[in-house]
Design a protein around this motif. Structure first.
Motif, PDB file in Angstrom:
ATOM      1  N   ARG A 133      36.886  69.119  55.435  1.00  0.00           N
ATOM      2  CA  ARG A 133      37.678  68.341  56.394  1.00  0.00           C
ATOM      3  C   ARG A 133      36.922  68.159  57.704  1.00  0.00           C
ATOM      4  N   GLY A 134      36.044  69.123  58.012  1.00  0.00           N
ATOM      5  CA  GLY A 134      35.327  69.068  59.279  1.00  0.00           C
ATOM      6  C   GLY A 134      33.941  68.459  59.193  1.00  0.00           C
ATOM      7  N   GLU A 145      39.350  77.928  50.052  1.00  0.00           N
ATOM      8  CA  GLU A 145      40.062  77.469  51.243  1.00  0.00           C
ATOM      9  C   GLU A 145      39.093  77.255  52.404  1.00  0.00           C
ATOM     10  N   GLN A 146      38.079  78.103  52.478  1.00  0.00           N
ATOM     11  CA  GLN A 146      37.076  77.957  53.532  1.00  0.00           C
ATOM     12  C   GLN A 146      36.220  76.708  53.301  1.00  0.00           C
ATOM     13  N   LYS A 201      37.235  74.061  51.808  1.00  0.00           N
ATOM     14  CA  LYS A 201      38.103  72.919  52.153  1.00  0.00           C
ATOM     15  C   LYS A 201      38.031  72.645  53.663  1.00  0.00           C
ATOM     16  N   ARG A 202      38.028  73.709  54.436  1.00  0.00           N
ATOM     17  CA  ARG A 202      37.972  73.561  55.894  1.00  0.00           C
ATOM     18  C   ARG A 202      36.684  72.859  56.314  1.00  0.00           C
ATOM     19  N   TYR A 203      35.572  73.250  55.679  1.00  0.00           N
ATOM     20  CA  TYR A 203      34.298  72.603  55.999  1.00  0.00           C
ATOM     21  C   TYR A 203      34.303  71.144  55.557  1.00  0.00           C
ATOM     22  N   SER A 214      33.958  72.702  61.694  1.00  0.00           N
ATOM     23  CA  SER A 214      34.585  74.015  61.499  1.00  0.00           C
ATOM     24  C   SER A 214      33.548  75.129  61.374  1.00  0.00           C
ATOM     25  N   TYR A 260      39.984  65.024  53.435  1.00  0.00           N
ATOM     26  CA  TYR A 260      38.728  65.661  53.005  1.00  0.00           C
ATOM     27  C   TYR A 260      37.603  64.635  53.084  1.00  0.00           C
TER      28      TYR A 260
END
Length: 895
Positions: free
Chosen positions: A89-90, A82-83, A85-87, A51, A101
């Motif tokens: 997951r990615g 939230e950002q 979290k995106r990292y 991400s 996650y």
């Protein structure tokens, strides 16, 4: 000022934080050749994910355990998670997978505020933390499995010997809250209901379940720390061991006088490394005062002010580099030394520093307590504890003193003493003009020896009566107004008590924080455990956290405005003391009952706001300079200057003359608004001058005036008050209200109707209904008996007499024994009984004196009858006349 860019926030704020931890992170730039397996405690900048690049990736022992999302200082970081979290997951090489996650520990920060989330458990919520975690902390988090610990709590009910039902409920409620992932909670339990023992049992279960390994038990005062150490040492675990045989219990350093002479002085002092370098292998409890921990975290400049005479002095404490994960759980027991904003902020700062589950214990929640711990998860009130029999209630005596209510008027020519408050020298003189002092100024600006002596004599009457009736002199705690040098109200009360009671110096002692009190903590223990002293005078040192079960009289010779302080003071007397068969304690309100009236509708758990802390003078001036609400702060500054004008000495005027014309602060205050308007630069230069500001705060004060009114005579009287719900009334008024109640309710309350109109229907069920209805309407039998004794000089009046006399004044007031004898004589007159029947009539009489009713079933269940053959024997003795005899006896008792 230009807005700070994100790269600058990172370099000057976030990097600085990461590198300043007790075990710092090594910050490196990402590059394609970076071997992550070699990274031990590294923060890798711009680490790639599917991400996009994460601002910082935290590697511990070759594992990617954390991600930090950074924003510039002007951006609030909470939602930025939230950002992160995106990292997570990615992430390409995270150590696991938790609901998608790949990296478990996420941070969002603007360099000043940090939010953290452990994503492994979907019930977890993000939380604000004081600093970043160290690499060791993340490794420890990663290795732990809280789900197993929560399951242990669920599968192992609270079964620890010695716990009362409500204590088990408090522990269960706390464990449920922790298992529900709550991080802050408050337990509200009345003073004297065993919070410390409950806490030790709770801590044992948290350690056994491995919910926590390192627990901080934070207390308000050194005496409470010593008490907690004793409680841990004496606690018996379910395995038959002492607590400290299974788990390490550490404390701060104590003095010999912190413990009784017969107690072993061997608490373990916590090694500093346990604080600065917490290890997964460490499992322990640490008992510490809030003062010591504040010094350890923030240094002396940010702790409570102290001097060497303070019994809570922590002179050996020093600032340490303590990471925020040093403790898993912090339990704070009544940590409210003072209620000003500055004092409570120290308490708050200590607790908020640590990333731990926080459990507050209190008897009297203040607004700041509830705000910090968020939710009261369990309540056990004083009223409930009294009903359950775990605490005792109090009786009230109202002492009326003309001086305490109306103040002092001195006439011209009266003989007075002028006290030099610096040296204590007294100058005797006659007043050249009349003077008047309000009640609030008594013991502050003037003392009246006659008033203090007469009040003590009035209290002595009750003490001697108690000694005559109970066979012991009561332990008495007197709250004095102050203990100031040369004008000490406490010293005066001590001297008067010694003279009035005439039983030697050791019989009466002062226990305050004054330097002239030798070993105050030792004196407290003597008051608790030894025959002497019997009378102790204090100001506020014994208002909280001191356990003296044998205390029977509490005297309020100082006014009280704080509901929390009032409840805490009363809490000194509520504890049971089986050794002396203590049934209640007595409070003496020396302000004509006004304190009782003022606090009558308060409860243990009414929330009281903290006192406001004054804005520092330098801040007021700076606000004026920066044009922050300038008009308002100019008015505030003028009020401060007026206060200085009232309190300054002539020497102060001379010092101010170096800055303002003639040193006239009053005129300077008058002219200030115009000066600021017409010559802002020059005026602000003066106001912002550091030497001028120092003088405004530390100017020489005028001597505090203090008079002794030798010729003032006080009128002092007293009366016992009767409790009616939350109210207290004169005995006469209470009985008058009772008479109205009886006369107005015969139809609504059948028991009253039976006594007045249908005595043949008198039976146990009717008696029980009568007592319940009277209790419900604030007329319990015990209070009615007390009132009848005071008004009619009739001790132990029976409930039937009290109701009948309330309805008809001509009805006699009898004791239960007198009533039963009269009834038995009436029943037996004109009848003949054989020897065995007379014996059974004697047994019936004994039963009636205790119960006032008789049922056929009683012959089967009452021990007095069972021992002699029970119902079957009674039927043989009285043949077929038993039922009729029972009915006749009940009617005679009720008649």
């Amino acid at each position: 000022m230009p807005e700070e860019l994100e790269w600058k926030t990172r370099k000057e704020r976030i990097d600085k934080r990461l590198r300043s931890l007790s075990i710092p992170w090594n910050i490196v730039k990402y590059n394609d050749r970076l071997d992550i397996s070699t990274l031990q405690r590294h923060a890798v900048e711009e680490y790639p994910t599917a991400s996009g690049p994460a601002d910082y990736a935290l590697f511990v022992n070759g594992k990617l355990l954390g991600i930090i999302e950074a924003k510039k200082v002007t951006v609030g970081p909470q939602n930025v998670l939230e950002q992160a979290k995106r990292y997570s997951r990615g992430a390409f090489d995270g150590p696991g997978n938790w609901q998608g996650y790949r990296v478990p520990f996420l941070y969002a920060t603007n360099g000043e505020i940090i939010y953290f989330l452990d994503v492994r458990d979907e019930k977890n919520t993000s939380r604000k933390i004081a600093d970043f975690h160290t690499a060791d902390a993340l490794e420890e988090f990663y290795q732990s499995n809280k789900a197993v610990s929560y399951e242990w709590l669920k599968n192992n009910p609270v079964e620890i010997k010695g716990l009362r039902p409500y204590q088990k409920e408090a522990i269960a409620a706390t464990e449920l809250a922790i298992a529900s992932r709550k991080r802050a909670m408050l337990i509200a339990m009345a003073t004297g209901t065993g919070k410390t023992f409950t806490t030790v049992a709770l801590i044992y279960r948290l350690l056994e379940s491995k919910v926590a390994r390192r627990i901080l038990f934070l207390v308000d005062r050194r005496a409470l720390a010593a008490q907690a150490v004793r409680e841990f040492a004496s606690f018996n675990t379910p395995k038959g061991n002492k607590f400290n045989q299974e788990y390490e219990v550490y404390s701060q350093r104590f003095r010999w006088e912190d413990f009784d002479e017969n107690e072993p002085f061997d608490p373990k002092v916590l090694p500093a490394a346990y604080l600065t370098s917490p290890q997964q292998t460490h499992t322990f409890v640490y008992v510490s005062t809030i003062q010591r921990m504040a010094v350890n975290l923030f240094g002396w400049e940010n702790a409570f002010p102290q001097n060497t005479s303070d019994p809570d002095d922590e002179a050996d404490a020093e600032k340490l580099a303590i990471p925020i994960h040093a403790f898993d759980v912090i339990i704070a027991d009544e940590c409210h030394r003072g209620y000003t904003a500055k004092e409570t902020s120290i308490w708050r700062n200590v607790l908020e520093y640590f990333d731990a589950v926080k459990i507050g214990l209190t008897a009297t929640p203040a607004a700041h307590t509830v705000a910090l711990f968020k939710e009261v998860i369990y309540r056990y009130t004083t009223e409930q504890a009294i009903l359950d029999g775990y605490l005792v209630d109090y009786e009230a005596v109202r002492i009326k003193s003309d001086v305490r209510i109306n103040g002092v008027f001195l006439r011209e020519g009266e003989h007075v003493g002028f006290v030099d408050t610096d040296t204590g020298k007294i100058t005797y003189d006659h007043l050249e003009d009349e003077r008047e002092f309000s009640a609030a100024e008594v013991e502050e600006k003037i003392t009246v020896p006659d008033s203090n002596r007469k009040i003590i004599r009035e209290i002595a009457k009750y003490a001697y009566k108690h000694e005559e009736e109970e066979g012991r002199f009561p332990k008495i705690l007197i709250f004095a107004v102050n203990d100031l040098p040369h004008t000490s109200h406490a010293d005066q009360i001590v001297q008067i008590c010694r003279e009035e009671f005439g039983r030697g110096d050791d019989f009466v002692q002062k226990i305050t924080g004054n330097p002239n009190v030798d070993r105050p903590l030792q004196k407290i223990r003597q008051f608790r455990n030894r025959p002497k002293p019997k009378v102790v005078v204090t100001v506020d040192m014994l208002s909280t956290g001191v356990d003296i079960p044998a205390l029977e009289f509490i005297v309020f010779l100082r006014p009280v405005k704080s509901r929390i302080l009032w409840v805490q003071m009363l809490g000194r007397g509520t504890r049971r003391c089986p050794e002396i068969n203590k049934t209640h304690f007595t409070i003496f309100d020396c302000f004509d009952g006004t304190l009782i009236e003022y606090f009558k509708n308060t409860t243990d758990f009414h929330i009281e706001p903290p006192q406001k802390e004054q804005i520092p003078l330098a801040q007021i001036i700076e606000n004026i300079y920066q044009n922050i609400d300038r008009e308002y702060f100019v008015k505030v500054l003028i009020r401060r200057l007026r206060r200085i004008e009232k309190n300054m000495s002539g020497e102060a005027r001379e010092k101010f003359a170096a800055y303002i014309p003639d040193g006239d602060i009053g005129r300077f205050a008058d002219e200030l608004p115009e000066r600021i308007k017409s010559n802002f630069t020059k005026t602000m230069k003066l106001l912002r001058d550091k030497d001028f500001q120092d003088l405004l705060q530390n100017y020489p004060r005028a001597k505090r005036p203090f008079l002794i009114g030798y010729e003032v005579a006080d009128e002092v009287s007293s009366e016992i008050m009767i409790r009616a719900g939350s109210d207290y009334q004169k005995p006469e008024d209470y009985l008058e209200a009772f008479a109205r109640f009886v006369k107005e309710n015969p139809e609504q309350i059948e028991a009253i109707e039976v006594l007045l109109q249908r005595p043949r229907e008198w039976k146990t069920e009717v008696l029980n209904e009568l007592r319940q209805k009277l209790d419900r309407n604030k007329f319990p039998e015990r209070e009615l008996q007390k009132a009848h004794k005071l008004v009619y000089n009739k001790a132990l009046a029976d409930i039937i007499s009290m109701v009948k006399h309330a309805a008809r004044k001509e009805e006699p007031i009898l004791t239960a024994e007198e009533r039963v004898d009269r009834a038995m004589q009436k029943v037996m007159t004109g009848k003949s009984f054989n020897e065995e029947q007379l014996k059974w009539m004697g047994l019936i009489r004994e039963h009636l004196v205790q119960n006032l009713t008789l049922e056929v079933g009683d012959f089967e269940s009452a021990p007095i009858f069972e021992r002699h053959g029970g119902l079957s024997k009674a039927k043989k003795v009285f043949k077929d006349q038993l039922t009729a005899l029972v009915a006749e006896i009940n009617e005679a008792v009720a008649a």
